[in-house]
Motif scaffolding. Structure first.
Motif, PDB file in Angstrom:
ATOM      1  N   GLN A  28       0.794  -1.227   0.000  1.00 45.27           N
ATOM      2  CA  GLN A  28       0.000   0.000   0.000  1.00 45.27           C
ATOM      3  C   GLN A  28       0.829   1.282   0.000  1.00 45.27           C
ATOM      4  O   GLN A  28       0.352   2.309  -0.485  1.00 45.27           O
ATOM      5  CB  GLN A  28      -0.935   0.011   1.210  1.00 45.27           C
ATOM      6  CG  GLN A  28      -1.953  -1.112   1.166  1.00 45.27           C
ATOM      7  CD  GLN A  28      -2.871  -1.093   2.370  1.00 45.27           C
ATOM      8  OE1 GLN A  28      -3.138  -0.048   2.946  1.00 45.27           O
ATOM      9  NE2 GLN A  28      -3.352  -2.250   2.757  1.00 45.27           N
ATOM     10  N   LEU A  29       2.006   1.229   0.534  1.00 46.79           N
ATOM     11  CA  LEU A  29       2.821   2.451   0.590  1.00 46.79           C
ATOM     12  C   LEU A  29       3.505   2.707  -0.742  1.00 46.79           C
ATOM     13  O   LEU A  29       3.880   1.771  -1.451  1.00 46.79           O
ATOM     14  CB  LEU A  29       3.882   2.337   1.686  1.00 46.79           C
ATOM     15  CG  LEU A  29       3.386   2.365   3.123  1.00 46.79           C
ATOM     16  CD1 LEU A  29       4.563   2.280   4.084  1.00 46.79           C
ATOM     17  CD2 LEU A  29       2.578   3.616   3.407  1.00 46.79           C
ATOM     18  N   PRO A  30       3.706   3.970  -1.072  1.00 51.84           N
ATOM     19  CA  PRO A  30       4.473   4.279  -2.288  1.00 51.84           C
ATOM     20  C   PRO A  30       5.926   3.835  -2.107  1.00 51.84           C
ATOM     21  O   PRO A  30       6.445   3.787  -0.985  1.00 51.84           O
ATOM     22  CB  PRO A  30       4.362   5.800  -2.407  1.00 51.84           C
ATOM     23  CG  PRO A  30       3.956   6.286  -1.063  1.00 51.84           C
ATOM     24  CD  PRO A  30       3.256   5.172  -0.365  1.00 51.84           C
ATOM     25  N   THR A  31       6.576   3.526  -3.195  1.00 52.75           N
ATOM     26  CA  THR A  31       7.959   3.038  -3.126  1.00 52.75           C
ATOM     27  C   THR A  31       8.896   4.053  -2.485  1.00 52.75           C
ATOM     28  O   THR A  31       9.904   3.667  -1.893  1.00 52.75           O
ATOM     29  CB  THR A  31       8.483   2.659  -4.524  1.00 52.75           C
ATOM     30  OG1 THR A  31       8.315   3.773  -5.396  1.00 52.75           O
ATOM     31  CG2 THR A  31       7.737   1.464  -5.076  1.00 52.75           C
ATOM     32  N   GLU A  32       8.556   5.346  -2.576  1.00 57.24           N
ATOM     33  CA  GLU A  32       9.403   6.360  -1.955  1.00 57.24           C
ATOM     34  C   GLU A  32       9.485   6.157  -0.437  1.00 57.24           C
ATOM     35  O   GLU A  32      10.510   6.439   0.182  1.00 57.24           O
ATOM     36  CB  GLU A  32       8.869   7.776  -2.227  1.00 57.24           C
ATOM     37  CG  GLU A  32       8.837   8.184  -3.675  1.00 57.24           C
ATOM     38  CD  GLU A  32       7.605   7.657  -4.412  1.00 57.24           C
ATOM     39  OE1 GLU A  32       6.506   7.578  -3.825  1.00 57.24           O
ATOM     40  OE2 GLU A  32       7.758   7.309  -5.585  1.00 57.24           O
ATOM     41  N   GLU A  43       4.676   6.682   8.436  1.00 57.67           N
ATOM     42  CA  GLU A  43       3.532   5.918   7.912  1.00 57.67           C
ATOM     43  C   GLU A  43       3.154   4.775   8.853  1.00 57.67           C
ATOM     44  O   GLU A  43       1.969   4.544   9.102  1.00 57.67           O
ATOM     45  CB  GLU A  43       3.838   5.376   6.520  1.00 57.67           C
ATOM     46  CG  GLU A  43       3.964   6.439   5.456  1.00 57.67           C
ATOM     47  CD  GLU A  43       2.655   7.169   5.176  1.00 57.67           C
ATOM     48  OE1 GLU A  43       1.567   6.650   5.511  1.00 57.67           O
ATOM     49  OE2 GLU A  43       2.714   8.274   4.606  1.00 57.67           O
TER      50      GLU A  43
END
Length: 79
Positions: A28-32, A43
């Protein structure tokens, strides 16, 4: 504590994430967020932080009884 930089912390932390947290982090988290230690911690804290309000503390304390064998100092410290 060990003088690790943020990259070292990420290298240690990421493989240790399991279960629901793993699904959250890696799906779910962006790769950044996976390459920025502070962003990842932010997060994770947002998602899994337990928020205790004064009402919940009162409820917990009202149900708390001294355990068998627990000395008064320990009981009082927990209350």
């Amino acid at each position: 504590m060990y003088g690790w930089d943020e990259d070292d912390k990420l290298d240690i932390l990421l493989p240790m994430i399991e279960g629901q947290a793993s699904e959250f982090v890696f799906e779910q988290l962006p790769t950044e967020a996976l390459s920025d230690y502070h962003e990842l911690i932010t997060e994770l804290t947002r998602r899994y932080r337990v928020i205790e309000i004064s009402r919940s503390f009162v409820a917990k304390l009202s149900r708390r009884n001294q355990k068998h064998g627990e000395n008064a100092e320990d009981y009082a410290a927990e209350r």
